[in-house]
Design an enzyme around this catalytic site. Structure first.
Site, PDB file in Angstrom:
ATOM      1  N   SER A   1       0.794  -1.170  -0.054  1.00 57.46           N
ATOM      2  CA  SER A   1      -0.065   0.006  -0.219  1.00 57.46           C
ATOM      3  C   SER A   1       0.754   1.083  -0.185  1.00 57.46           C
ATOM      4  O   SER A   1       2.117   1.261   0.506  1.00 57.46           O
ATOM      5  CB  SER A   1      -0.814  -0.141   1.173  1.00 57.46           C
ATOM      6  OG  SER A   1      -1.602   1.155   1.358  1.00 57.46           O
TER       7      SER A   1
ATOM      8  N   TYR B   1      -1.795  -0.811  10.542  1.00 51.90           N
ATOM      9  CA  TYR B   1      -2.286  -1.066   8.825  1.00 51.90           C
ATOM     10  C   TYR B   1      -0.668  -0.483   8.229  1.00 51.90           C
ATOM     11  O   TYR B   1      -0.280  -1.378   7.488  1.00 51.90           O
ATOM     12  CB  TYR B   1      -3.329  -0.287   8.306  1.00 51.90           C
ATOM     13  CG  TYR B   1      -3.300  -0.439   6.632  1.00 51.90           C
ATOM     14  CD1 TYR B   1      -3.963  -1.670   6.400  1.00 51.90           C
ATOM     15  CD2 TYR B   1      -3.200   0.514   5.949  1.00 51.90           C
ATOM     16  CE1 TYR B   1      -4.044  -1.844   4.967  1.00 51.90           C
ATOM     17  CE2 TYR B   1      -3.245   0.386   4.611  1.00 51.90           C
ATOM     18  CZ  TYR B   1      -3.857  -0.967   4.277  1.00 51.90           C
ATOM     19  OH  TYR B   1      -3.958  -0.886   2.718  1.00 51.90           O
TER      20      TYR B   1
END
Length: 263
Positions: free
Chosen positions: A141, A154
């Protein structure tokens, strides 16, 4: 990256990036093994792909936060000699300050984003190396690089995916097996549902479609990019970032502390 009578495994395949990867890989001539929790969606996608492309499509229902269900997928990856591609796309999100987070939810996110990806990659690599060909795509990501106050867990998991992939690239430098990291920014998928962050709160110009993100990722793979950031206009910016990191390496481990720490 085209082939005949070879298979691609896509995790998190029931929607979003995973479904787009499945469609593109089928178009490239791969039979498919689709992995996700939602059997009904997997079957619907598999039916569409079979009718549209005449490819063989298998469905494996598995919750990749659960070790026993990961083991089922691992066994397929170890024993199916047709597998040439693994797309580690399955992943979850959590956007909240650590002090306000549920530790069990964080643990499940780590299991999904880190543990399952590591185990599945470990399962598939020996066969790919032995067969002398193959590709592993690890979906990280942009938040591996753009770390936010609410993204500690995350971003931590996605930073792991990036560095894990970069280490594998070094391990496999003399091998015909390719490993790519993909760092998408915000993508218009169900990923955001229940994440703690509303996609509607982001400017529309920040949000890419899943089809565009996957097309860019595959173009990067075809071009031989070890790391593909679909939104990044100039690949030289990433290369400069990596050169700056490498410049630190000679001084990261020395016998004596740096002068500023010595009285």
């Amino acid at each position: 990256m085209t082939t005949q009578n070879k298979s691609a495994v896509v995790t998190g395949a029931s929607a979003g990036l995973g479904a787009a990867y499945a469609q593109r890989l089928a178009d490239r001539g791969y039979d498919l093994i689709l992995v996700a929790r939602n059997t009904a969606r997997l079957e619907a996608l598999a039916s569409d792909l079979r009718s549209r492309t005449d490819r063989t499509v298998d469905v494996v229902t598995a919750d990749l936060t659960d070790a026993s269900q990961i083991a089922v997928v691992e066994e397929r990856l170890r024993t199916d000699a047709s597998i040439e591609v693994l797309v580690n796309n399955a992943g979850g999100s959590l956007f909240a300050p650590v002090a306000a987070s549920d530790a069990a939810i964080s643990e499940a996110l780590i299991n999904l984003n880190v543990t399952s990806l590591t185990r599945l990659t470990t399962a598939v690599l020996p066969g790919l190396i032995a067969r002398g060909r193959g590709t592993v795509v690890n979906v990280s990501s942009a938040l591996a690089l753009n770390i936010l106050p609410v993204s500690a867990v995350y971003s931590g998991t996605k930073s792991y995916v990036l560095t894990f992939t970069q280490a594998l690239q070094q391990e496999l430098a003399e091998s015909p097996v390719t490993v790519q990291a993909v760092l998408p920014g915000a993508v218009r998928t169900e990923f955001w549902d229940g994440s703690g962050l509303d996609l509607a709160a982001l400017p529309d110009e920040w949000i890419m479609s899943a089809d565009d993100a996957v097309d860019a990722a595959l173009a990067g793979l075809d071009a031989g990019e070890p790391v593909t950031i679909p939104s990044l206009p100039e690949i030289g910016d990433w290369e400069s970032f990596e050169k700056a990191r490498q410049a630190l390496v000679p001084n990261l481990s020395q016998r004596t502390p740096a002068a500023r720490y010595r009285g």
